[in-house]
Design a protein around this motif. Structure first.
Motif, PDB file in Angstrom:
ATOM      1  N   SER A   1       0.855  -1.189   0.000  1.00 60.22           N
ATOM      2  CA  SER A   1       0.000   0.000   0.000  1.00 60.22           C
ATOM      3  C   SER A   1       0.885   1.231   0.000  1.00 60.22           C
ATOM      4  O   SER A   1       2.054   1.169   0.413  1.00 60.22           O
ATOM      5  CB  SER A   1      -0.935   0.021   1.219  1.00 60.22           C
ATOM      6  OG  SER A   1      -0.219   0.309   2.399  1.00 60.22           O
ATOM      7  N   ALA A   2       0.325   2.352  -0.427  1.00 53.64           N
ATOM      8  CA  ALA A   2       1.097   3.594  -0.456  1.00 53.64           C
ATOM      9  C   ALA A   2       1.545   3.985   0.954  1.00 53.64           C
ATOM     10  O   ALA A   2       2.677   4.432   1.152  1.00 53.64           O
ATOM     11  CB  ALA A   2       0.262   4.715  -1.079  1.00 53.64           C
TER      12      ALA A   2
ATOM     13  N   ASN B   1      -4.490   7.061 -13.424  1.00 57.14           N
ATOM     14  CA  ASN B   1      -5.449   6.474 -12.465  1.00 57.14           C
ATOM     15  C   ASN B   1      -4.853   6.125 -11.104  1.00 57.14           C
ATOM     16  O   ASN B   1      -5.431   5.322 -10.369  1.00 57.14           O
ATOM     17  CB  ASN B   1      -6.132   5.235 -13.062  1.00 57.14           C
ATOM     18  CG  ASN B   1      -6.996   5.576 -14.263  1.00 57.14           C
ATOM     19  OD1 ASN B   1      -7.703   6.582 -14.255  1.00 57.14           O
ATOM     20  ND2 ASN B   1      -6.917   4.759 -15.304  1.00 57.14           N
ATOM     21  N   PHE B   2      -3.742   6.740 -10.730  1.00 55.12           N
ATOM     22  CA  PHE B   2      -3.236   6.616  -9.367  1.00 55.12           C
ATOM     23  C   PHE B   2      -3.921   7.693  -8.519  1.00 55.12           C
ATOM     24  O   PHE B   2      -3.356   8.748  -8.249  1.00 55.12           O
ATOM     25  CB  PHE B   2      -1.711   6.789  -9.332  1.00 55.12           C
ATOM     26  CG  PHE B   2      -0.954   5.627  -9.901  1.00 55.12           C
ATOM     27  CD1 PHE B   2      -0.516   4.592  -9.075  1.00 55.12           C
ATOM     28  CD2 PHE B   2      -0.669   5.557 -11.260  1.00 55.12           C
ATOM     29  CE1 PHE B   2       0.183   3.511  -9.596  1.00 55.12           C
ATOM     30  CE2 PHE B   2       0.036   4.478 -11.791  1.00 55.12           C
ATOM     31  CZ  PHE B   2       0.461   3.451 -10.958  1.00 55.12           C
ATOM     32  N   THR B   3      -5.141   7.392  -8.114  1.00 58.96           N
ATOM     33  CA  THR B   3      -5.965   8.411  -7.458  1.00 58.96           C
ATOM     34  C   THR B   3      -6.310   8.065  -6.013  1.00 58.96           C
ATOM     35  O   THR B   3      -7.021   8.829  -5.351  1.00 58.96           O
ATOM     36  CB  THR B   3      -7.272   8.623  -8.250  1.00 58.96           C
ATOM     37  OG1 THR B   3      -7.941   7.360  -8.394  1.00 58.96           O
ATOM     38  CG2 THR B   3      -6.977   9.196  -9.636  1.00 58.96           C
ATOM     39  N   ASN B   4      -5.821   6.932  -5.507  1.00 55.06           N
ATOM     40  CA  ASN B   4      -6.193   6.492  -4.157  1.00 55.06           C
ATOM     41  C   ASN B   4      -5.046   6.677  -3.165  1.00 55.06           C
ATOM     42  O   ASN B   4      -3.879   6.606  -3.522  1.00 55.06           O
ATOM     43  CB  ASN B   4      -6.595   5.014  -4.167  1.00 55.06           C
ATOM     44  CG  ASN B   4      -7.772   4.742  -5.081  1.00 55.06           C
ATOM     45  OD1 ASN B   4      -8.663   5.571  -5.222  1.00 55.06           O
ATOM     46  ND2 ASN B   4      -7.776   3.576  -5.709  1.00 55.06           N
ATOM     47  N   LYS B   5      -5.407   6.900  -1.902  1.00 57.13           N
ATOM     48  CA  LYS B   5      -4.494   6.849  -0.755  1.00 57.13           C
ATOM     49  C   LYS B   5      -3.224   7.684  -0.952  1.00 57.13           C
ATOM     50  O   LYS B   5      -2.117   7.216  -0.725  1.00 57.13           O
ATOM     51  CB  LYS B   5      -4.128   5.398  -0.445  1.00 57.13           C
ATOM     52  CG  LYS B   5      -5.333   4.567  -0.029  1.00 57.13           C
ATOM     53  CD  LYS B   5      -4.939   3.196   0.461  1.00 57.13           C
ATOM     54  CE  LYS B   5      -6.166   2.418   0.941  1.00 57.13           C
ATOM     55  NZ  LYS B   5      -5.813   1.072   1.444  1.00 57.13           N
TER      56      LYS B   5
ATOM     57  N   ARG C   1       0.989   7.490  -4.277  1.00 57.39           N
ATOM     58  CA  ARG C   1      -0.419   7.237  -4.560  1.00 57.39           C
ATOM     59  C   ARG C   1      -0.562   5.763  -4.921  1.00 57.39           C
ATOM     60  O   ARG C   1       0.446   5.069  -5.125  1.00 57.39           O
ATOM     61  CB  ARG C   1      -0.899   8.076  -5.757  1.00 57.39           C
ATOM     62  CG  ARG C   1      -1.073   9.582  -5.511  1.00 57.39           C
ATOM     63  CD  ARG C   1      -1.508  10.260  -6.789  1.00 57.39           C
ATOM     64  NE  ARG C   1      -1.864  11.661  -6.655  1.00 57.39           N
ATOM     65  CZ  ARG C   1      -3.078  12.121  -6.391  1.00 57.39           C
ATOM     66  NH1 ARG C   1      -4.071  11.251  -6.199  1.00 57.39           N
ATOM     67  NH2 ARG C   1      -3.334  13.406  -6.318  1.00 57.39           N
ATOM     68  N   GLN C   2      -1.790   5.295  -5.057  1.00 55.49           N
ATOM     69  CA  GLN C   2      -1.962   3.928  -5.537  1.00 55.49           C
ATOM     70  C   GLN C   2      -3.225   3.808  -6.373  1.00 55.49           C
ATOM     71  O   GLN C   2      -4.105   4.660  -6.336  1.00 55.49           O
ATOM     72  CB  GLN C   2      -1.976   2.922  -4.381  1.00 55.49           C
ATOM     73  CG  GLN C   2      -3.207   2.899  -3.528  1.00 55.49           C
ATOM     74  CD  GLN C   2      -3.075   1.880  -2.393  1.00 55.49           C
ATOM     75  OE1 GLN C   2      -2.217   2.000  -1.525  1.00 55.49           O
ATOM     76  NE2 GLN C   2      -3.945   0.873  -2.400  1.00 55.49           N
TER      77      GLN C   2
END
Length: 259
Positions: free
Chosen positions: A46-47, A100-104, A127-128
């Motif tokens: 995870s990031a 699309n690295f838009t999470n966390k 990011r992840q």
């Protein structure tokens, strides 16, 4: 965190492709090399975990509360971040979002001396995104070299290898500055935003299931090669991560990533 005996195998190899020259004779002698083999479940990636690992093993110092204003267009957020560095961070982050690295998204952190003028200073964040087989973590590294800022964007297999290599080097009793100088990009412009499925572009003889990357570090050079061995959930891929660092043996770290 140390690596258990079942997770971590080490082989010492003399020779290989690295050579060191005698300062007196000029004769080249084989440079000792070490090989390590690890298994890593993609579910553990995870990031946040990668960000925490870079703090622990490379001595990165977070700068809380500055990344969001930078991404919103504010370039006067901290005396540790020049306006030109803020612009470079924002430009690189737009590419993460486009891929699309838009999470966390993590906070921003700095490694090295932390000086705006030092070439060993790197400003980094992560990011992840979610792929079919699991999370893909991407990090940006913005560095200054000869009055110009450049960025290295690394994700997927290479970033996972960095995450694991830090622990190997820590077990070899390298200090955080030595680990950072061995694995983090410096004076490098790199766009390695790869997927766990490998390189989508199979043109010009490329292997669609492979990813190759190389970048400079403060202490030398890193080469990363990823091969997708068994696609899909319950499959796996392998990253061969080779560290060439000054005054260190050549280290080849093989990470088998289980999906």
């Amino acid at each position: 965190m140390s690596i258990s005996r079942r997770q971590f195998n080490r082989i010492v190899i003399w020779g290989g492709a690295s050579f060191a020259a005698s300062a007196t004779s000029g004769i080249f002698f084989p440079k000792p090399a070490e090989a390590f083999s690890l298994e890593f479940p993609i579910s553990a990636l995870s990031a946040d975990r990668v960000f925490n690992g870079i703090q622990k093993y490379c001595g990165a110092q977070p700068i809380p509360g500055v990344l969001s204003p930078i991404l919103q267009g504010n370039t006067n957020v901290s005396n540790k971040i020049e306006s030109a560095a803020a612009n470079a961070i924002r430009t690189a982050d737009k590419e993460f979002v486009r891929r699309n690295f838009t999470n966390k998204r993590t906070e921003l952190a700095v490694t090295g001396s932390g000086s705006n003028f030092a070439s060993d200073t790197s400003r980094l964040w992560g990011r992840q995104r979610q792929e079919q087989v699991g999370p893909n973590v991407g990090f940006g590294f913005v560095q200054k070299w000869e009055d110009q800022y450049s960025d290295a964007k690394i994700s997927g297999p290479t970033m996972c290898a960095i995450h694991n290599a830090q622990r190997v080097l820590a077990d070899q009793r390298l200090t955080p500055p030595e680990i950072a100088a061995s694995v983090l990009p410096t004076r490098s412009t790199l766009d390695d935003l790869s997927a766990w499925g490998g390189d989508a572009d199979a043109s010009a003889g490329r292997n669609p299931g492979a990813v190759f990357a190389q970048y400079n570090t403060a202490a030398g050079t890193v080469t990363s090669r990823y091969d997708l061995v068994e696609p899909g959930p319950k499959g796996f891929g392998r990253v061969e991560y080779t560290i060439e660092a000054e005054n260190q043996p050549r280290r080849v770290i093989l990470v088998t990533v289980r999906f």
